[in-house]
Design an enzyme around this catalytic site. Structure first.
Site, mmCIF file in Angstrom:
data_model
loop_
_atom_site.group_PDB
_atom_site.id
_atom_site.type_symbol
_atom_site.label_atom_id
_atom_site.label_comp_id
_atom_site.label_asym_id
_atom_site.label_seq_id
_atom_site.Cartn_x
_atom_site.Cartn_y
_atom_site.Cartn_z
ATOM 1 N NE ARG A 132 33.546 23.051 7.057
ATOM 2 C CZ ARG A 132 33.649 22.522 8.268
ATOM 3 N NH1 ARG A 132 34.772 21.945 8.625
ATOM 4 N NH2 ARG A 132 32.653 22.560 9.113
ATOM 5 C CG ASN A 174 19.056 -3.464 -34.036
ATOM 6 O OD1 ASN A 174 18.098 -3.021 -34.662
ATOM 7 N ND2 ASN A 174 19.925 -4.307 -34.542
ATOM 8 C CG ASP A 175 21.295 -1.133 -37.454
ATOM 9 O OD1 ASP A 175 20.498 -2.018 -37.077
ATOM 10 O OD2 ASP A 175 22.181 -1.351 -38.308
ATOM 11 C CG HIS A 194 23.648 17.545 6.648
ATOM 12 N ND1 HIS A 194 24.878 17.627 7.240
ATOM 13 C CD2 HIS A 194 23.876 17.512 5.307
ATOM 14 C CE1 HIS A 194 25.817 17.651 6.300
ATOM 15 N NE2 HIS A 194 25.231 17.570 5.122
ATOM 16 C CD GLU A 226 20.237 -8.981 -44.037
ATOM 17 O OE1 GLU A 226 21.329 -9.547 -43.826
ATOM 18 O OE2 GLU A 226 19.646 -8.277 -43.185
#
Length: 767
Positions: A64, A561-562, A265, A633
């Site tokens: 199977r 984050n970029d 098994h 910034e």
């Protein structure tokens, strides 16, 4: 899924519980695929093997488990009668009552079985396995003499498969071996590699398996990296009525993610220990007190003793357990997809179950060496009940990213294309390549090798971009759309673009390893969650990106984050390659960056490291978008320069000779830079102030991190580099003045960084 007892092999096209006919789906896909092949190429293939000669393919299935891998290939062959003739041989445990007479599944799938061979000698011990191989060797020559196939397809590492490969090789029949080159425990390893040495052609599932085959001196031209055929089914399995399946096998009162699938098994090289481990597993499951579906072990030596253990503990009559011998494949995948956990030592746990992100506990040494996803917890020395119970407590109910280590759902078209390329006029004698090739060296043959690639996603303030990026950093194809304003629209568009790109990647010979996402804001990369967004991206806080994208694409997903992504791009593809300590500064709409220390990216305790744009360089400077004053910034970003340009324009102090603006044109940072170049002293002064502010921030970074390299990236980098160097010479301590400051040479660091999230991780995720 795994051997006989995997109980996962079943009707490939079964329609139980209203399931769609998956064969129709795949046949339609393959029809489209082969229409794309040029008629000239198909003509060449036919002429090569004789104008009217169809390739006669014998597929032999033993149990199977291997039928779940071979069935999709059989359907593909059957769907192309102009190229192939299919003969099906059934042997092994398919024909045993105790294992469900599963040859009936093959008949239900509308395959004509040419021959049935009873080859299993009962006894379930070592001697019975040897006798079964011998019985198959006695019976197979007559069958092969009658069929006279051009090629025989053999799967895996079972003792039945060894008999098939031995018979075909000695009778000068070409052999195509599926899933060679993999590594696991027990005698299966030796059998798998023995079949590899007998086989003429190889279809493998992973890049590591391919490299193992090459290291075993197999001919590079005869190795196909296709992925596992069963994944063609797994990744298209969408059964809305899965609850009906769960209730049939586990009871009416069971909920999703609140039950366990157990599949264990015998280990044929240490039977006594594997039986003891199975006993401990059952004890742990009884103590854990969750509804559990227990599948009977396979036909290997030791299985009788394991069944006795089950019956001794009353598992078949225990209210929390359902013990079964076989579950059809289409239902089995629904059961493991919605389970709270899978436990045992079956290969389906470390291979197929990862496609759903279901937690797995792998016990013992039977799968040692297998490549695994994040969802697998290994308990190598499962020698106590408490150890197994603790593993259940750790894993149960978790949900991991979906993994496609073993396939991407497109194996069958690749295998059929490979079969068509086989030249029957080539010498039958195998060639071996001595010595083994070095790592990462492979021949560029379009139908054999594919380009390992990533889907890279960049979420910017304006645009949403998706790209297919190769391991070498080549952007194979890029898709760009405007970034929607709402969360729902944005996520819908990401999924749509990624699905389109993943689909096109197949036609471009690219193998997608995962999805990397670069986004603004503060990100928890461990969980794939955007914690807080920048003001440039609306409705983008507390957003789980990993789960919906991974679930939709069945791919692992990484998010960062970029600024961090830009640093990763430099580390893999740019100036930072091989540099132990460096800093990347992005100068664009905002100011961001990433810090690499001792070759590793720094995230910080709350994922806020490297917010370099918010280093304060003046206590009374202009207001920043973060709410503070005097940040880098607020001086040097594109938004800051645009703000100053508007002030000059409003005062009629921006435009100088050689400049002009349309009435409706928006004033931007580019106008300020142009004015400075044309001699506007006020514009030049603003740029010098911005460059000084950026330089002071860099000096602070040098005094804090002491990197050997600073990389300026982004559209404004070339305008600032000289100013930054001047500030370092004036303001920095002498011990850090020797730092190199360079402008990035990467055309698209955001996308390349997102891709490196995938490429750096997936190529080393081998247990």
């Amino acid at each position: 899924m795994d051997k006989e007892g995997g109980r996962s092999a079943g009707r490939w096209c079964g329609k139980s519980f209203g399931q769609n006919d998956q064969y129709a789906y795949h046949a339609a896909e393959q029809e489209v695929y082969f229409k794309n092949l040029s008629k000239q190429k198909q003509k060449e293939v036919m002429e090569k093997n004789g104008n009217n000669h169809k390739l006669r393919v014998c597929v032999a299935t033993c149990n199977r488990a291997d039928y779940s891998k071979l069935a999709p290939i059989m359907f593909g062959i059957k769907a192309e009668p102009q190229f192939f003739e299919l003969d099906v041989v059934v042997l092994g445990s398919h024909l045993i009552d105790d294992y469900g007479n599963t040859y009936r599944m093959i008949e239900q799938d509308d395959f004509d079985i040419h021959t049935r061979l009873h080859t299993i000698v009962r006894g379930e011990d070592e001697a019975a396995m040897v006798e079964s191989v011998g019985l198959a060797l006695v019976k197979l020559p007559d069958v092969l003499n009658r069929l006279k196939p051009d090629i025989m397809i053999v799967h895996g590492d079972r003792f039945d498969a060894l008999a098939l490969a031995t018979s075909a090789a000695l009778m000068n029949i070409r052999i195509l071996h599926i899933e060679g080159g993999e590594v696991s425990g027990t005698i299966d390893d030796s059998i798998r590699h023995a079949i590899t040495k007998l086989a003429h052609y190889h279809v493998c599932c992973t890049r590591s398996a391919e490299q193992h085959l090459i290291a075993m001196c197999e001919d590079h031209d005869r190795i196909l990296l296709a992925g596992c055929p069963s994944y063609d089914k797994l990744l298209s399995a969408k059964n809305k009525d899965y609850m009906s399946i769960i209730r049939v096998w586990l009871g009416e009162d069971v909920k999703t993610r609140d039950y366990i699938v157990a599949l264990q098994h015998p280990v044929t090289t240490d039977i006594k220990h594997s039986i003891k481990m199975f006993e401990l597993t059952l004890d742990a499951l009884i103590s854990f007190n969750k509804r559990t579906l227990v599948l009977f072990p396979n036909v290997d030596a030791g299985s009788k003793e394991m069944v006795r253990v089950m019956r001794k503990k009353g598992i078949e009559h225990h209210p929390n357990f359902r013990a079964v011998k076989h579950v059809p494949f289409d239902q089995f995948i629904q059961l493991v997809a919605h389970a709270g956990c899978m436990i045992g030592n079956s290969s389906c746990g470390v291979r197929e179950v990862g496609a759903f992100g279901t937690p797995v506990i792998n016990l013992g040494t039977r799968q040692t060496g297998r490549e695994t996803g994040e969802n697998v917890l290994h308990v190598r020395d499962a020698d106590t009940q408490d150890k197994i119970l603790h593993a259940l407590q750790l894993q149960f109910g978790k949900q991991y990213p979906c993994s496609k280590i073993y396939g991407d759902g497109n194996a069958v078209p690749r295998i059929l294309k490979f079969l068509k390329s086989i030249d029957l006029k080539e010498p039958l004698q195998k060639k071996f390549c001595f010595p083994p090739v070095k790592d990462n060296i492979s021949q560029d043959i379009d139908h054999i090798l594919e380009t390992q690639s990533a889907l890279a996603v960049d979420l910017g303030g304006t645009n949403l971009r998706v790209a297919i990026v190769s391991m070498k950093g080549e952007i194979v194809k890029k898709y760009t759309q405007l970034n929607p304003k709402t969360y729902e629209d944005r996520l819908e568009l990401i999924l749509k673009m990624c699905i389109e790109a993943a689909s096109e990647a197949v036609n471009m010979n690219c193998r997608i390893l995962g999805v990397g996402i670069s986004t603004g804001g503060r990100v928890n990369p461990r969980e794939g969650i955007v914690l807080h967004s920048t003001k440039l991206i609306q409705e983008w806080s507390s957003v789980d990106l990993r789960t919906p994208i991974s679930d939709a694409l069945h791919l692992p997903v990484w998010v960062d984050n970029d600024g961090n992504c830009a640093a990763l791009a430099e580390r893999k593809f740019g100036h930072g390659k091989g540099i132990e300590n460096f800093v990347t500064l992005i100068t664009g709409t905002g100011i961001g960056g990433g810090i690499v220390h001792q070759h590793e990216l720094i995230h910080g305790s709350s994922f806020c490291a490297a917010e370099l744009g918010h280093i304060v360089v003046s206590l009374d400077g202009p207001e920043c978008l973060c709410g503070s004053q005097g940040c880098i910034e607020a001086y040097a970003s594109g938004i800051a320069l645009q703000r100053e340009a508007k002030k000059l324009h409003d005062e009629d102090l921006l435009l100088v000779e050689g400049m002009s603006m349309k009435k409706e044109e928006v004033v931007s940072a580019a106008h300020l830079i142009q004015a400075a170049k044309l001699g506007n002293t006020k514009a030049d002064s603003i740029l010098r102030t911005a460059g000084t502010a950026l330089g002071l921030g860099v000096v602070n970074i040098l005094h804090t991190m002491n990197p050997s390299l600073v990389i300026l990236s982004g559209v404004l980098a070339s305008h600032y580099v000289n100013a930054v160097k001047d500030v370092i010479n004036r303001q920095a301590l002498s011990s850090v003045k020797t730092v190199d400051v360079v402008v990035s040479n990467l055309a698209d660091p955001a996308l390349l960084g997102a891709a490196s999230l995938v490429l750096d991780y997936t190529t080393r995720r081998i247990y």
